[in-house]
Design an enzyme around this catalytic site. Structure first.
Site, PDB file in Angstrom:
ATOM      1  N   THR A  31     -26.772 -19.257 -15.710  1.00 58.75           N
ATOM      2  CA  THR A  31     -27.386 -19.140 -14.383  1.00 58.75           C
ATOM      3  C   THR A  31     -28.717 -19.887 -14.325  1.00 58.75           C
ATOM      4  O   THR A  31     -29.021 -20.574 -13.344  1.00 58.75           O
ATOM      5  CB  THR A  31     -27.592 -17.654 -14.028  1.00 58.75           C
ATOM      6  N   SER A  48      -3.887 -15.655 -33.024  1.00 54.40           N
ATOM      7  CA  SER A  48      -4.688 -16.394 -34.001  1.00 54.40           C
ATOM      8  C   SER A  48      -4.810 -15.701 -35.349  1.00 54.40           C
ATOM      9  O   SER A  48      -5.335 -16.287 -36.300  1.00 54.40           O
ATOM     10  CB  SER A  48      -6.086 -16.658 -33.430  1.00 54.40           C
ATOM     11  N   LYS A  64     -15.968 -19.061 -33.029  1.00 52.67           N
ATOM     12  CA  LYS A  64     -15.527 -18.505 -34.312  1.00 52.67           C
ATOM     13  C   LYS A  64     -16.373 -19.043 -35.469  1.00 52.67           C
ATOM     14  O   LYS A  64     -16.683 -18.310 -36.420  1.00 52.67           O
ATOM     15  CB  LYS A  64     -14.041 -18.829 -34.527  1.00 52.67           C
TER      16      LYS A  64
END
Length: 802
Positions: free
Chosen positions: A391, A708, A751
Site C-alpha cells: 500500500t 509440494s 520458501k
C-alpha cells in the site's frame, strides 16, 4: 333484484328506517306453533338469516316469492323462511340450509321498482326435511325445531348486560348505524328477543350467521355473539384511529402548504428565494467546469427540473444532492505529471529499502508513461504477504510523479452497488465508491490504490462486485465508466490504478488478466535490519515523543528481536516489537529512573518476554524418518517436518496431521512408487506386507494441503524403511507423479526466505524450478546450495546418510 334479502327502505319512507322491536316487556311471549301442517310454503332468503320473534323487512323480486307473500298475507298463512347458500334463481334442496324460521306476514308494500317489500314476524325454528313442490311456489316437508335458547339461564343478566354495552359501543363507532338504535336496544328487556335481534343485525358472513341460528343454547349463542361483537368493535376502533390519523395528516399538509405559500410570498417581497439561490449558486459553479457538451446538457436539464420543484418536496433534496455531487466531480481536471525518473527513483529508495525488482518495474512503468503519454498500459497489481509495503508503494508512486493519492479498501466488499452506485429511484441512493473517491481526490488522474482486491466477493445476492471491477480496470472500457447514480459516463482512463493482494488464487481470472502482476516477496534478514534502522525506529521514536539522544537500539539487539521475536515475511510484527521497546524507555523517562541510552540484549526478556519464535527450527542432528519440507502460506514461507514410523501389521498406510485431500494423494503416490521401486532403493519388499507405515505432519490443529510435500513424504518413507538418517540441514519441496517425476511448485522465493530463517543450507528442488532460482536476486540465495532433480529416485543419495 332477484332475491329476498334485508334492504333499506329509505327511498320508500323518505328517511332512515328504524325497526323498533314489538316485544318490550320482561315476560317471554310464546310463539310456539302447535298445529303446523307437514308441508308449508317456503321463502328462500339470499344474503341474510331470519331469526325467531324479530321483525324485519324483506324485498322480494322473484315471481314465486311475490305470489307467496301476497297469498300468505291474504290467507294469513305460516311460511318457512330459510337462508339460501348461493345465488341460484331456482334453488333446490342442496341450495338451502336445513334450519330456518317460521314466520307470518305482517304487511306488504309495493315498491316503485316493481319489487314487493314484506315486513315479517319470526315465530319458531324448523327443520327442512325435503322440498315437496316448486309450483306455484316452493313447498317443503318441515318439522318444528324448538329453540333451546328460549330457556333463559341464571347468568342471563350478565350476558344481556354485556351484549347491550358492547353493541351500543359498536353503534356509536359505526357511522352508518342510526343513533336512535341505542334507545331501542336499551329498552329491550326480553333476553331471548335481544339475543335474536342482535344476531339478525350482525354484519358477518352468511355461514357464521346461520351457525348462530342453529346453536340450541342461550349461553352458547350469547357467548358467540359477544365474541363477534368484540372483534367488530376492535375493527371499528382501528378504522376510527386510521381515519383520525389521515384527517390529521391532511390537516397538517394543508397547514404546511398554507404556511409555505405565505413564506414564499414573504421571501418574494424580501427578494430572497431558497430555490432561486440554490440554482444561482449551482450555475455559478458550473461556469468554471471543463465538462463536455453532453454533460452540460444533462446538467441544464436537471437544473430546470430542480427549478420546477417545491423546496418542501422530498425530491427537492435528492435532486439538489445529485446536482451538487455532479458539479463537485473534477471533470477533465488533471494534475501535471512529473516524469523525472531520477527523482522517482530517489523517492522510492528513500521510502522503501530493498524490493529492487519492484522498484525497477515501477520505474519502467513510469518511463513508458512518459514516452507514451496515455494510460493504455496495464494496471499494476502488487501481490505479496502482509506487511511488505504494498500500500505504501502506491503512496510513494503518487509522490514521485506529483499526483494526488487516494486509497479504496475493498476487503469484504460484497455489493455491486458499492462500485457502480445506486439508481436514484431508490431512497437514500448514493454514488459508487469509485466516483466518491475520485471526487475526494479532486483530480481525474490520481494514483488510485485498490487495496485487498483479492478479498472482493464474487457473485452474491447483491450482484457481482468482482465483475463490476472489470469495467473499472479495463483501459478499453473505463474511458466511459457508468455509475448508476450519476447516470453519465465518466472518463477513468487517466487514473493510475494500483491494486494490492495477498494471493492471486481468489482473484477472478478475467480481472487478473487486465492487470500487470508485480510479485513482492518477503524481506530477508539483512533487509529487515536496514528497514528497522532507516524507517521503523525513527518513526516509533517520533510517534512516542522521544528523541534520538534518549534511546538507541544496537544491531545485536535488533538481530535478536528479528530472529527470536518475529516470524513473518513483512515487518509489521517487527514494528510492534520496536514500539514496545520504545514504550519501555518512555516509562523509564516518565519515572525519572536511571537508564543507559542503548537497549541491552539482557533487557529484552523484561520488555518482550520469552522469545516467541524459534528460527533454528531445523533438527539439531540427523534422524531416521524425519524430513524438513518447505511450504507456502498467505503470510509467507514456512518449514514443516514430515515424520514416518513403522510398526508390525499388514502393510496399512496411516496419515495424520490435519491433511487435505491433495496431500493425502501425494502420500499414497509416494508409497506406491516406493513399493514399485523397492529393489532399486535397497528395501526388502516383504516389509510392505508385515509392517504398517504411519506418516505424521506436526501442528495437527493447522490444516495443510497441496502437492509440494510429495518428495518430502517419499524421502521420509525411504529413510524409515532403509534405516538411513536424513541430513538435518537439508530441506525440499516438489510435486511427484506415479512415474517418479518431480514437478515444479510455486512460492519459491518465500520458501527460500523461510529456509534461511531456519538456518537451512541445502534445498532440493525440481529441475524445472531452476529458472525460478535464476530469476531471484543473488542476495536472497546467499548461503544456500540448490540441488535439482528430475526423478524421485535421485533424492535418497543426496539427502540420506550412507
Amino acid at each position: 333484484m332477484f332475491e329476498d334479502k334485508k334492504n333499506s327502505i329509505k327511498q320508500f319512507f323518505g328517511q332512515e328506517p328504524e325497526f323498533i322491536p314489538i316485544i318490550n316487556d320482561d315476560e317471554a311471549i310464546d310463539f310456539t306453533i302447535t298445529d303446523l301442517p307437514s308441508s308449508v310454503p317456503l321463502l328462500p332468503l339470499r344474503g341474510n338469516v331470519f331469526f325467531p320473534i324479530i321483525v324485519i323487512p324483506i324485498t322480494a323480486g322473484r315471481d314465486k316469492s311475490i305470489k307467496l307473500i301476497k297469498d300468505a298475507y291474504k290467507k294469513k298463512l305460516i311460511i318457512g323462511v330459510v337462508a339460501q347458500k348461493n345465488d341460484a334463481d331456482d334453488p333446490d334442496m342442496d341450495d338451502l340450509y336445513k334450519v330456518g324460521t317460521l314466520a307470518k306476514v305482517v304487511r306488504t308494500l309495493n315498491m316503485p321498482d316493481g319489487t314487493t317489500m314484506v315486513i315479517m314476524q319470526g315465530l319458531d325454528r324448523f327443520s327442512l326435511n325435503s322440498i315437496t313442490s316448486v309450483e306455484p311456489y316452493w313447498y317443503g316437508d318441515v318439522s318444528i325445531l324448538p329453540d333451546g335458547a328460549k330457556v333463559i339461564p341464571k347468568n342471563a343478566a350478565a350476558l344481556v348486560g354485556a351484549m347491550k354495552d358492547i353493541y351500543i359501543k359498536l353503534i356509536k363507532l359505526t357511522p352508518n348505524l342510526p343513533t336512535d338504535l341505542t334507545f331501542a336496544i336499551q329498552n329491550i328487556n326480553n333476553p331471548y328477543f335481544l339475543l335474536n335481534y342482535i344476531s339478525a343485525h350482525l354484519d358477518i358472513a352468511l355461514d357464521d350467521k346461520q351457525k348462530l341460528l342453529e346453536v340450541n343454547s342461550f349461553s352458547l349463542r350469547a357467548t358467540k355473539v359477544l365474541s363477534i361483537l368484540s372483534k367488530e368493535v376492535q375493527m371499528q376502533e382501528v378504522k376510527v384511529q386510521i381515519q383520525q390519523k389521515v384527517s390529521n395528516d391532511l390537516d397538517k399538509q394543508q397547514r404546511e402548504y398554507f404556511l409555505t405559500q405565505q413564506l414564499k410570498t414573504i421571501q418574494e417581497e424580501l427578494g430572497s428565494n431558497p430555490i432561486e439561490e440554490a440554482v444561482k449558486e449551482l450555475k455559478e459553479k458550473a461556469k468554471g467546469k471543463l465538462w463536455s457538451k453532453e454533460v452540460k446538457e444533462v446538467f441544464d436539464k436537471e437544473v430546470k427540473k430542480l427549478e420546477r420543484m417545491h423546496s418542501s418536496s422530498p425530491d427537492y433534496s435528492v435532486q439538489l444532492n445529485y446536482l451538487t455531487f455532479m458539479i463537485d466531480l473534477p471533470w477533465n481536471k488533471y494534475t501535471s505529471d512529473n516524469f523525472d525518473i531520477s527523482k522517482a527513483k530517489k523517492i522510492l529508495d528513500k521510502d522503501h529499502y530493498g524490493l529492487e525488482k519492484v522498484k525497477e518495474r515501477i520505474i519502467e512503468y513510469l518511463a513508458v508513461l512518459k514516452l507514451k503519454g496515455d494510460m493504455k498500459s496495464p494496471i499494476l497489481c502488487l501481490v505479496g504477504p502482509p506487511g511488505v509495503g504494498k500500500t505504501s508503494l502506491g503512496k510513494s508512486i503518487a509522490k514521485a510523479i506529483g499526483r494526488n493519492y487516494i486509497r479504496m479498501a475493498l476487503g469484504g466488499l460484497n455489493d455491486e452497488s458499492e462500485i457502480r452506485g445506486h439508481r436514484r429511484t431508490y431512497i437514500g441512493a448514493m454514488p459508487g465508491r469509485i466516483l466518491k473517491s475520485i471526487n475526494k481526490a479532486k483530480s481525474s488522474n490520481p494514483v488510485f490504490v485498490l487495496d485487498e482486491i483479492d478479498k472482493v466477493a464474487g457473485m452474491t445476492v447483491n450482484g457481482d462486485p468482482s465483475s463490476a471491477m472489470l469495467e473499472v480496470l479495463d483501459p478499453e472500457q473505463n474511458t466511459a465508466f457508468h455509475d448508476n447514480y450519476l447516470d453519465i459516463d465518466y472518463d477513468l482512463s487517466r487514473v493510475m490504478f494500483i491494486a494490492t493482494a495477498n494471493t492471486l488464487n481468489s482473484i477472478q481470472p478475467a480481472l487478473l488478466d487486465r492487470m500487470e502482476v508485480i510479485d513482492i516477496s518477503g524481506y530477508i534478514f539483512e533487509e529487515k535490519l536496514e528497514i528497522a534502522k532507516r524507517h521503523l525506529i525513527p518513526k516509533q521514536i517520533s510517534e512516542h515523543g522521544l528523541s534520538k539522544s534518549q534511546i538507541s537500539i544496537p544491531d545485536n539487539v535488533l538481530s535478536k528481536v528479528i530472529n527470536e521475536y518475529t516470524r513473518e515475511s513483512g515487518v509489521r510484527q517487527l514494528e510492534k516489537r520496536i514500539a514496545k521497546i520504545v514504550r519501555y524507555r518512555a516509562v523509564q523517562l516518565a519515572k525519572e529512573s536511571e537508564y543507559s541510552k542503548a537497549i541491552k540484549e539482557s533487557e529484552l526478556k523484561d520488555i518482550l518476554g520469552l522469545p516467541s519464535s524459534e528460527h533454528e527450527m531445523h533438527l539439531e542432528k540427523d534422524v531416521v524418518g524425519v524430513v524438513t519440507g518447505l511450504a507456502w502460506t498467505q503470510v509467507g514461507g514456512e518449514i514443516l517436518f514430515i515424520e514416518a514410523s513403522t510398526s508390525k501389521g499388514k502393510g496399512n498406510l496411516t496419515l495424520t496431521g490435519n491433511l487435505g485431500d491433495v496431500m493425502k494423494e501425494s502420500a499414497t503416490l509416494a508409497y506406491e512408487y516406493l513399493k514399485a521401486h523397492s529393489e532399486e532403493l535397497g528395501i526388502d519388499s516383504s516389509k510392505f506386507e508385515t509392517m504398517n507405515l504411519h506418516i505424521h505432519v506436526p501442528e495437527g490443529a493447522t490444516p495443510k494441503d497441496g502437492p509440494s510435500a510429495g518428495i518430502t513424504m517419499f524421502t521420509s518413507m525411504v529413510s524409515i524403511f532403509t534405516n538411513r538418517k536424513v541430513k538435518s540441514n537439508y530441506a525440499m519441496t516438489g510435486e511427484i507423479t506415479l512415474r517418479g517425476q518431480v514437478l515444479p511448485v510455486g512460492g519459491i522465493k518465500e520458501k527460500i526466505l523461510a529456509a534461511k530463517r531456519s538456518k537451512i543450507t541445502d534445498i532440493i528442488l525440481s529441475e524445472q524450478n531452476r529458472k525460478d532460482i535464476e530469476d531471484i536476486t543473488p542476495q536472497y540465495l546467499k548461503g544456500i546450495t540448490f540441488h535439482y532433480v528430475k526423478n524421485m529416485i535421485e533424492i535418497p543419495d543426496i539427502v540420506l546418510n550412507k
